[in-house]
Structures are given as C-alpha cells and as structure tokens.
Design a protein around this motif. Structure first.
Motif, PDB file in Angstrom:
ATOM      1  N   UNK A 253     -17.821  -7.895 -22.752  1.00  0.00           N
ATOM      2  CA  UNK A 253     -16.714  -8.421 -23.555  1.00  0.00           C
ATOM      3  C   UNK A 253     -15.319  -7.936 -23.174  1.00  0.00           C
ATOM      4  N   UNK A 254     -15.208  -6.781 -22.562  1.00  0.00           N
ATOM      5  CA  UNK A 254     -13.881  -6.248 -22.239  1.00  0.00           C
ATOM      6  C   UNK A 254     -13.483  -6.514 -20.787  1.00  0.00           C
ATOM      7  N   UNK A 255     -14.268  -7.305 -20.085  1.00  0.00           N
ATOM      8  CA  UNK A 255     -13.939  -7.664 -18.704  1.00  0.00           C
ATOM      9  C   UNK A 255     -13.239  -9.024 -18.676  1.00  0.00           C
TER      10      UNK A 255
ATOM     11  N   UNK B 263      -8.388 -14.491  -7.200  1.00  0.00           N
ATOM     12  CA  UNK B 263      -9.023 -13.989  -8.423  1.00  0.00           C
ATOM     13  C   UNK B 263      -8.674 -12.509  -8.577  1.00  0.00           C
ATOM     14  N   UNK B 264      -8.621 -12.104  -9.835  1.00  0.00           N
ATOM     15  CA  UNK B 264      -8.335 -10.695 -10.105  1.00  0.00           C
ATOM     16  C   UNK B 264      -9.079 -10.292 -11.374  1.00  0.00           C
ATOM     17  N   UNK B 265      -9.655  -9.118 -11.382  1.00  0.00           N
ATOM     18  CA  UNK B 265     -10.386  -8.619 -12.550  1.00  0.00           C
ATOM     19  C   UNK B 265      -9.568  -7.590 -13.312  1.00  0.00           C
ATOM     20  N   UNK B 266      -9.723  -7.600 -14.624  1.00  0.00           N
ATOM     21  CA  UNK B 266      -9.035  -6.640 -15.494  1.00  0.00           C
ATOM     22  C   UNK B 266     -10.059  -6.075 -16.482  1.00  0.00           C
TER      23      UNK B 266
ATOM     24  N   UNK C 126     -16.332 -17.555 -20.417  1.00  0.00           N
ATOM     25  CA  UNK C 126     -15.724 -18.602 -21.233  1.00  0.00           C
ATOM     26  C   UNK C 126     -14.211 -18.499 -21.093  1.00  0.00           C
ATOM     27  N   UNK C 127     -13.538 -19.619 -21.213  1.00  0.00           N
ATOM     28  CA  UNK C 127     -12.082 -19.664 -20.994  1.00  0.00           C
ATOM     29  C   UNK C 127     -11.365 -19.235 -22.267  1.00  0.00           C
ATOM     30  N   UNK C 128     -10.438 -18.288 -22.136  1.00  0.00           N
ATOM     31  CA  UNK C 128      -9.698 -17.831 -23.315  1.00  0.00           C
ATOM     32  C   UNK C 128      -8.280 -18.385 -23.359  1.00  0.00           C
ATOM     33  N   UNK C 129      -7.793 -18.949 -22.247  1.00  0.00           N
ATOM     34  CA  UNK C 129      -6.458 -19.533 -22.266  1.00  0.00           C
ATOM     35  C   UNK C 129      -5.773 -19.493 -20.922  1.00  0.00           C
TER      36      UNK C 129
ATOM     37  N   UNK D 167      -5.191 -18.748 -15.161  1.00  0.00           N
ATOM     38  CA  UNK D 167      -6.242 -19.067 -16.107  1.00  0.00           C
ATOM     39  C   UNK D 167      -7.020 -17.787 -16.375  1.00  0.00           C
ATOM     40  N   UNK D 168      -7.332 -17.523 -17.648  1.00  0.00           N
ATOM     41  CA  UNK D 168      -8.009 -16.279 -18.013  1.00  0.00           C
ATOM     42  C   UNK D 168      -9.371 -16.576 -18.628  1.00  0.00           C
ATOM     43  N   UNK D 169     -10.367 -15.819 -18.164  1.00  0.00           N
ATOM     44  CA  UNK D 169     -11.728 -15.968 -18.648  1.00  0.00           C
ATOM     45  C   UNK D 169     -12.257 -14.629 -19.130  1.00  0.00           C
ATOM     46  N   UNK D 170     -13.070 -14.663 -20.176  1.00  0.00           N
ATOM     47  CA  UNK D 170     -13.739 -13.458 -20.672  1.00  0.00           C
ATOM     48  C   UNK D 170     -15.241 -13.626 -20.458  1.00  0.00           C
ATOM     49  N   UNK D 171     -15.955 -12.507 -20.587  1.00  0.00           N
ATOM     50  CA  UNK D 171     -17.387 -12.483 -20.305  1.00  0.00           C
ATOM     51  C   UNK D 171     -18.149 -12.068 -21.565  1.00  0.00           C
ATOM     52  N   UNK D 172     -19.071 -12.914 -22.015  1.00  0.00           N
ATOM     53  CA  UNK D 172     -19.803 -12.622 -23.248  1.00  0.00           C
ATOM     54  C   UNK D 172     -20.708 -11.408 -23.113  1.00  0.00           C
TER      55      UNK D 172
END
Length: 494
Positions: free
Chosen positions: A215-217, A228-231, A198-201, A207-212
């Motif tokens: 949750x911390x990815x 693309x880059x993962x955090x 889901x898009x967080x902002x 553009x930043x997306x989080x994963x349900x």
C-alpha cells in the motif's frame, strides 16, 4: 417520329432496369447480412429509435419498388416511389455529412464501401435518372409541382426523424449506444508485471499508481510511457490497526486512508511524507478530497447502517454536514444505495453514480442537490436479493447482485461510466472481448457517446482514470493509454 419514340423507350427501359438492379441488389445484400444492417441502423442519428421497423420496411419497400418498376401497368407509379425514396436517401446522407461524421453506411455489398461523398453523388445520379424517366414517361408537362411536393415531403420526413431522434437519444435514450469514430483508441501500453496496481490520479504529465499488496509503494509513469519511477510513502505514525489501506491523490497533496480506521494522512507529492491530519474523528466507506480542508464522505447511519453522504469542513473536527435526502432508498438503503463518488473541480460538482440502478446524482460543493439524471440503460430499480441474519442482525446479499454501473471517472464536464449491460443492437461477439464505456455531459445532463475498451491479452479493464488529454486504464498487469479523438475532445468544456 418512330425513331424518337424508340429512343425514348430505350432510355426509360434502361433507367428502369438500373433501378431494378439497384433495389434488388441493395435489398438482398441487407437481407443476407440482416443483423449487421440492423446494427448499423441502430447507430444512425436518424433511425436509431426505429431500427427494428426500418430494417424490415426498407428491404420490403426496395423490393416492392423493383416489382412495380418491372410491371408496365404500374411502372409510372413505381418510378415516382423510387424517386421519392432516393430523395429520402439523399437527404439522409446530406444530414450525415453536415451533422454527423461517424455513422456507418447502412447499405450492403459494394455500396457499403463507398465514402459518404461518393454515396451522395451516386444517389444524386440515380435521382436525376429517375426524374428523367418520369419526365419522358409523363403524358402531361404539369409534373413540376407534384414532383416538388413529393420530394419535399420525403426530405421533411427524414429531417423530422433526425431532430426527434437526436432529442430522444440525448435525454431519454432507450438503451441504444452510439460508437462514433474518432472517440478514443489505444495509443500505448506498458507492462507493469504486477496485477495489484490501481490508478490514483495524474498531475501534469505524470500518472500515479498505488499497489494494493504494498500500500505505501507508488509508481510514477510519464504520460508518454517512456520513464518510470518508484516512491515509498513515509508515515509519521503507524500505530493503527489498518485493514485496507488506500492512497488518494489531489495535487499537490496525496492522502493515505483506511475507512475502517478513522485516520487520514496527508502529504505532498514532492516529498511522499505523510502526517496524520485527522485521528478518530469520523469513519467513512468512501471519501473525496476536494480542497485543503474539505472532503465529501459516504458513511452509515448509526442504527440502520444505511448509506448517507456528508461534508467535512475541517479534518481536525468531528462535525459533519449531512444531506439525508441525497441517497434514495429502494430496498434496504445499504446495498441499493451503494455507488461511486467523483468530483469535478472545474464545475464544482459532486457526482454519485449508483451501482445497481440507472441513476446518478449531482450536488454542489455544499452538498446541495442540483439534479438527478439517468444512465442510458433501463434498470430503474435495483435488482437485489437482500436477507437479514437473525443471529448477528447483519444484512447480506443472498444472490449475486445485478450490477449496472461499475467503475466511473470524471474529467471536467465529462463523466465516464463502465457499464456492465449490453445495449440494443450490440453484437454478443464484441462483448466477449471488450468493455463498454459510456460518456455523459454532466453540464447538459445527457448522454454523448460510447466506446469500447478491448481486452488486453485476455485481461479485462478493471480500473480507469480520465485525464485532460487521455484515459489511462489498468487491464490485468498492463497500463493502457487511450487517446481522445476529435469526437470526444470537442465535448470537453474547459
């Protein structure tokens, strides 16, 4: 002398024949594709409010004019009617060309393929032919003033319809959407290979997306979808019984929250390391962070469980400034006041959009009501069946809710609302494969336009975010980019 009379008769007969062919052809074309014709009138800036009436009356009038012109005894009257009608059609196109650039032609057949300028020239040509026929057929030379009055009356009528219709459409829209060209269109997509994002902002060109499910990815994507880059978010404490962890973005900060656990983490996007800034101070079902210390929250009243909006001025303290009158109860104060919160930093407005009724609320940065406004659908009262369980005392929905407004996003002065209801003159076929997004100007409190987000390989839009230059959408496992067209770009108030 006889030769002159014959030439005049031939000219009049030829013009009358052309008018008969035009009106019969146009009327039959509209009649054979009546649903499309009515839909086109529903998109008109002049005739939207009266599409049902004019879709029938225009066809009838064209056929009546054709009949009148074909009968010698009433031909003169028919020609006058035809000229007035053509002057109204011409005024319609002039208004379209000067005040709107998106309305499709409401004619049928070959005429529908003409551009607006070509259509204007075509109408002017027939208008001149009609005037010529009237002049040749007139028994008196004193027709200039009556003719001018008749044409002027037609032009004034069309202009008045336009002005009245535009005002109603913006302020009291009777659920007629407008889909102008050059609003928004898909320009790119990327396969995320995961349904849980889901898009967080957004921040600058990222553009930043989080994963349900993780949750911390965090997934960072360039706005051009090239990189693309993962955090991974690092928490300084993890000794909480989290249920549904979410990530929120408010550059340069990000926040980690779980409304069921009264804890808020905050960190910098540059490091993705978060520390606890609020522990056990307050619970919330939704929250909007709008600066380094303040946050808008939605929570529940202690004894009734009814929704209420509040303002936290300090995360470390438990004092909340509530505005008990913002959310208005219709049924139970719980489900019927549920909705989405958005905040415009440029206008310093909090916008709350109800899920189950056609209303949104605007409050200032101190949570003071500024105004209440409506979305364009007609559901003013929530349609919910609510029951209270005797044993537990819990309030539950006894039937699927009738949802009006689902997702929302806000950028500057433009509020984007994902509506779940089909408007008037909208084909059922489109709704099977697309989602409607309605756009409102919160600074002027009126509806602007709508556009469709089409399903991506069978997947519906389930999350979206409006950035400065484009809208980003999650459809299934795809991230889509919808670029703004000139009709939408021009509506932003920087």
């Amino acid at each position: 002398m006889k030769s002159k009379i014959n030439i005049k008769s031939v000219i009049i007969e030829s013009i009358c024949l052309l008018y008969i062919l035009l009106f019969v052809y146009a009327a039959l074309s509209k009649l054979l594709d009546f649903e499309n014709f009515q839909t086109q009138l529903g998109q008109s800036p002049i005739l939207s409010l009266y599409a049902e009436f004019f879709s029938i009356s225009v066809i009838v009038i064209e056929l009546v004019m054709a009949i009148f012109i074909s009968i010698p005894k009433v031909r003169y009257l028919g020609l006058w009617g035809a000229v007035v009608l053509m002057s109204m059609f011409t005024a319609y196109i002039v208004i379209i060309l000067n005040f709107s650039s998106f309305i499709p032609c409401s004619c049928g057949g070959i005429l529908e393929k003409l551009g607006w300028t070509a259509h204007l020239i075509f109408n002017l040509g027939f208008l001149i032919l009609g005037i010529t026929a009237i002049r040749l057929n007139a028994k008196s030379n004193r027709i200039v003033i009556p003719f001018a009055i008749a044409v002027l009356a037609g032009v004034i009528f069309v202009t008045a319809l336009f002005l009245f219709s535009e005002d109603i459409m913006e302020k009291e829209n009777p659920f007629i959407r407008r889909f102008p060209n050059a609003s928004a269109a898909k320009t790119d997509r990327i396969d995320l290979r995961n349904f849980s994002y889901y898009i967080i902002g957004a921040d600058k060109d990222k553009i930043y997306l989080a994963n349900r499910l993780a949750p911390l990815q965090i997934l960072e994507v360039d706005s051009d979808f090239k990189n693309k880059k993962s955090h991974t978010i690092t928490l300084d404490r993890e000794n909480f019984k989290f249920r549904t962890v979410e990530v929120r973005l408010n550059p340069p900060y990000f926040y980690v929250i779980d409304g069921s656990v009264p804890v808020i983490y905050r960190g910098l996007i540059s490091t993705w390391k978060a520390k606890v800034i609020s522990d056990g101070k307050f619970r919330f079902s939704d929250i909007i962070f709008h600066d380094g210390k303040q946050a808008f929250i939605r929570t529940q009243k202690q004894y009734t469980g009814e929704n209420i909006l509040g303002l936290s001025n300090n995360y470390t303290g438990s004092e909340i400034q509530y505005n008990k009158g913002l959310l208005e109860k219709q049924i139970d104060g719980i489900f019927d006041t549920d909705g989405t919160m958005q905040y415009s930093r440029s206008l310093r407005k909090l916008i709350y959009v109800y899920y189950y009724r056609n209303e949104y609320i605007a409050a200032d940065e101190n949570l003071k009501l500024q105004y209440r406004a409506n979305t364009i659908d007609t559901t003013s009262k929530a349609k919910l069946k609510v029951v209270k369980l005797k044993q537990s005392g819990d309030t539950k929905l006894a039937a699927p809710p009738y949802m009006v407004n689902r997702h929302t996003t806000l950028c500057d002065n433009l509020l984007f609302v994902n509506s779940l209801l089909r408007g008037r003159y909208e084909g059922n076929d489109v709704w099977k494969h697309a989602t409607a997004v309605d756009v409102y100007d919160i600074s002027k409190q009126h509806y602007i336009l709508s556009f469709y987000v089409y399903d991506e390989e069978g997947f519906r839009m389930n999350n979206f975010f409006a950035a400065d230059s484009a809208m980003y959408i999650i459809s299934g496992h795809y991230l889509l980019k919808y670029g703004y067209g000139k009709n939408l770009k021009s509506k932003f108030k920087k």
